[in-house]
Design an enzyme around this catalytic site. Structure first.
Site, mmCIF file in Angstrom:
data_model
loop_
_atom_site.group_PDB
_atom_site.id
_atom_site.type_symbol
_atom_site.label_atom_id
_atom_site.label_comp_id
_atom_site.label_asym_id
_atom_site.label_seq_id
_atom_site.Cartn_x
_atom_site.Cartn_y
_atom_site.Cartn_z
ATOM 1 N N LEU A 1 0.822 -1.212 0.000
ATOM 2 C CA LEU A 1 0.000 0.000 0.000
ATOM 3 C C LEU A 1 0.855 1.261 0.000
ATOM 4 C CD1 LEU A 1 -2.762 -0.929 2.619
ATOM 5 C CD2 LEU A 1 -3.023 -0.767 0.137
ATOM 6 N N GLY A 2 1.969 1.215 0.698
ATOM 7 C CA GLY A 2 2.818 2.397 0.783
ATOM 8 C C GLY A 2 4.118 2.065 1.465
ATOM 9 N N LYS A 3 5.083 2.946 1.317
ATOM 10 C CA LYS A 3 6.395 2.747 1.910
ATOM 11 C C LYS A 3 6.999 4.096 2.253
ATOM 12 C CE LYS A 3 8.021 2.227 -2.829
ATOM 13 N NZ LYS A 3 8.720 1.404 -3.814
ATOM 14 N N GLY B 1 10.126 5.980 5.325
ATOM 15 C CA GLY B 1 11.180 5.720 6.287
ATOM 16 C C GLY B 1 10.681 5.014 7.526
ATOM 17 N N ASP C 1 2.830 13.404 13.943
ATOM 18 C CA ASP C 1 3.080 13.369 12.499
ATOM 19 C C ASP C 1 1.759 13.518 11.739
ATOM 20 O OD1 ASP C 1 4.586 13.216 10.178
ATOM 21 O OD2 ASP C 1 4.585 11.031 10.113
ATOM 22 N N GLY D 1 8.713 2.368 7.385
ATOM 23 C CA GLY D 1 8.408 0.982 7.068
ATOM 24 C C GLY D 1 7.459 0.842 5.904
#
Length: 710
Positions: A417-419, A421, A538, A423
């Protein structure tokens, strides 16, 4: 007092002998003014042998041309439970800009000599035990912009001297013992005022007629509630900007509520508990004997009396409401993932806790959510919940109603799904067809297992409709995984800009408003009602997930803490248990994040709730403008910088540019929501103030957004 100043002056003349700078000597007077009973650990690094005080806790400095030593520009010792008095020696800090001593037990009056510190622009002394009259000498400060003396014991009248504080932008005197009338022509001189809070005092007389001339009021609230104001509401208040939140509750006001200008679109909340007020929006018509008597005579001859008709209408409405409540009750009983536990006050700690959590959005307690929903057995000594798979490399279910086996997770297909920093995140469809999101935390951290599970326990207790639920986790020496709910429609960043910079769909204003309100509910719950009063740290559009109906869920809170505990490197592992999940190298270097608060870019400290408020304000501006904040290199100077998007919007409002120049072009066709768009702009700008002390709490942000379109 003269003797102490003489001693201080003598010490300054002996500066070649004594190593500490004059500003440091002045600060030692503050340390000496603290009672021995207070916790002096705050001052453990305030040492006389230092050359200057710039490394002392709570002290900030800057280099000033013409001086051999840096000068003190800020004192921040809030919430330290300090007991003592404010020493007059602080007035010798002529470059002091910010004095923040709120949330302590300082007593006595504010020394007049404090206002010799002519550079002061922000004074935050709220939440102490200070007494005396309003310090009129404070208006001699030429740069004073923010003054918060709320929640103290100040008394007496507010005289004409207040009108000399012409640079004031925020004046907060709530929760004191001020009394008497406020004369005409005093408040209207504060032409830069954007926030005025005089609530919970003993003011009497009529509301000044010229208060409506404060056109600069545009940000948070004009709060005159819980006083003894009497007479009619001045019609001049109808000139106030539509974004102002007026609060006149709990006074002795009388007569008809004006119906022009600002008042035409207001709800009843602002006028409650004024028994002699009448007219719209209150459900109390003003007496008009001629019209009412004629209408009554006609109705008595031709049909039912008005009173009978009203009773019938009320009975019908009550019946419909009862049916609706039954339906809602059944729905929420069945909705396991968002169950609210409202069985009693003991879990929440009594009525006070319920009031604190009143913004948390759930239909149990006045429509809001309890911070306890299910008992979670996660004692590390007992195995931390229901462990499946055996041994240290087991799958631990946090939610007992969410059941699946480790083998089932291993056999399932995984899609990236996504990457980043932090993980890689996969979508995994279990054997029963239920999709989950799985985040890899990587290797390491086996020696801190108990600390990890304690953090997971706190995260697992957070259950709110606008926060992504953590369902289970996997812990082994060579891999750590977090399993949470899968949200079907991606994140807000993709919804606004698409994956390649072009949105795949147009977000309507109603959808954007729904996303803003829901995300605010979730963040406010984290700040106010969650077990640990979490800070997200965040907040950005990619961490606000949305479903098919554009209901938002805040994700990834607590993630940085978990990664810190594990010491994980998400890129270090060669794959999950022999490669069941494909290895994808995370992004290792990200550009500077312009959603971060200005102070977060200068200081390497722990995130605060006010950091989250700033970040959320930038998200609101992005929703409004359709523009993503630009990325820039980190600042290396002492100058606090703000996001380019924030700067651009503020400049637009300062130059009075048309709203159409700033708002997302996709929203221009929805002209009828101009007032709502403007109101959200003002909420966003209050969130993105450079000074964190002037930003509202997330609870207030949520309440202000809920008023938009209500």
């Amino acid at each position: 007092m003269r003797l102490s100043l003489l001693i201080l002056l003598s010490l300054q003349l002996l500066n070649p002998i004594i190593s500490l700078s004059p500003d440091g000597l002045s600060l030692l007077a503050l340390k000496s003014a603290i009672d021995p009973s207070s916790d002096h650990s705050t001052f453990s690094d305030w040492k006389e042998e230092d050359e200057n005080p710039c490394q002392w806790s709570g002290v900030s400095c800057m280099n000033v041309s013409g001086f051999l030593y840096p000068r003190v520009v800020g004192i921040a010792l809030s919430g330290k439970n300090l007991t003592g008095y404010i020493p007059s020696e602080l007035g010798t800090l002529i470059f002091l800009r910010r004095l923040n001593l709120h949330g302590n037990n300082f007593h006595g009056s504010i020394p007049v000599l404090l206002f010799k510190a002519i550079s002061l622009h922000s004074v935050f002394l709220y939440g102490n035990n200070l007494t005396g009259e309003f310090p009129v000498s404070i208006c001699k400060l030429p740069r004073l912009q923010n003054l918060d003396l709320s929640m103290n014991g100040f008394s007496g009248k507010i005289g004409e001297e207040l009108g000399k504080c012409t640079q004031l932008q925020r004046l907060i005197l709530a929760g004191n013992k001020f009394s008497g009338e406020i004369s005409e022509g005093v408040l209207s001189k504060l032409e830069n005022l954007v926030q005025l809070d005089l609530s919970s005092n003993g003011f009497t007389g009529t509301i000044p007629e010229d208060l409506g001339e404060l056109k600069s009021l545009s940000e948070v609230t004009l709060n005159l509630s819980y006083n003894h104001f009497s007479g009619n509401i001045p019609r001049s208040l109808g000139k106030l900007p539509v974004s102002v939140n007026l609060d006149l509750r709990n006074n002795n006001l009388s007569g008809e509520i004006p119906q022009s200008g600002y008042f035409s679109n207001q709800g009843p909340t602002a006028f409650l508990n004024n028994p002699l007020l009448c007219g719209f929006p209150l459900q109390k018509p003003c007496k008009n004997s001629a019209q009412n008597s004629l209408g009554g005579s006609r109705n008595s001859k031709k049909g039912l009396k008005p009173s009978v008709i009203i009773l019938i209408s009320v009975a019908d409405a009550a019946g419909v409401a009862l049916i609706g409540l039954i339906i809602i009750y059944i729905y929420w009983k069945k909705k396991d993932s968002n169950t609210c536990s409202c069985t009693g006050k003991t879990k929440l700690g009594g009525e006070k806790s319920m009031k604190i959590c009143s913004i948390c959005f759930c239909p149990c307690i006045n429509g809001f959510l309890s911070n306890e929903s299910e008992d979670i057995d996660m004692d590390p000594e007992k195995g931390d919940g229901e462990r499946r798979g055996g041994g240290e490399g087991g799958l631990v279910a946090i939610d007992k109603g969410f059941s699946f086996e480790l083998d089932e997770l291993l056999r399932a297909s995984a899609y990236v799904l996504g990457k980043s920093g932090l993980g890689i995140v996969y979508k995994v469809v279990l054997g029963n067809g239920v999709p989950v999101a799985v985040r890899r935390l990587g290797e390491g951290g086996e020696q801190r297992y108990k600390e990890f599970t304690a953090e997971i326990q706190a995260i697992g207790r957070v259950k709110h409709p606008n926060i992504v639920r953590l369902r289970a986790y996997y812990w082994a020496q060579d891999e750590k995984l977090l399993i949470s709910d899968f949200i079907s429609n991606g994140n807000l960043a993709n919804a606004l800009h698409g994956r390649n910079g072009q949105p795949t769909t147009s977000l309507s204003w109603s959808a954007r408003l729904r996303i803003a309100k829901g995300a605010a509910h979730g963040l406010a719950y984290l700040h106010e009602c969650s077990p640990r009063k979490f800070v997200h740290g965040d907040v950005k559009p990619s961490n606000i997930l949305i479903d098919g109906e554009y209901h938002p869920s805040v994700s990834d809170f607590g993630l940085n803490r978990l990664i810190s505990i594990t010491g994980s490197d998400p890129a270090s592992s060669s794959g999950f248990i022999g490669g069941a999940f494909p290895y994808v190298k995370p992004v290792q270097h990200e550009r500077t994040n312009n959603y971060r608060a200005p102070e977060a870019r200068l200081l390497d400290g722990r995130p605060t709730q006010k950091w989250d408020v700033y970040s959320f304000g930038v998200v609101l501006l992005e929703l409004l403008t359709g523009k993503s904040p630009d990325y820039s290199s980190p600042t290396t100077s002492s100058e606090i910088e703000v996001s380019d998007l924030v700067r651009w919007v503020r400049k637009g409002f300062k130059e009075e540019n048309p709203l159409s120049d700033m708002v997302d072009q996709l929203l221009l066709q929805e002209i009828h929501v101009k007032k709502e768009v403007l109101a959200m702009f003002h909420v966003a700008l209050s969130c993105t103030e450079v000074d964190p002390e002037t930003r509202p709490r997330m609870k207030t942000v949520s309440e202000n957004l809920d008023r938009i379109g209500a």
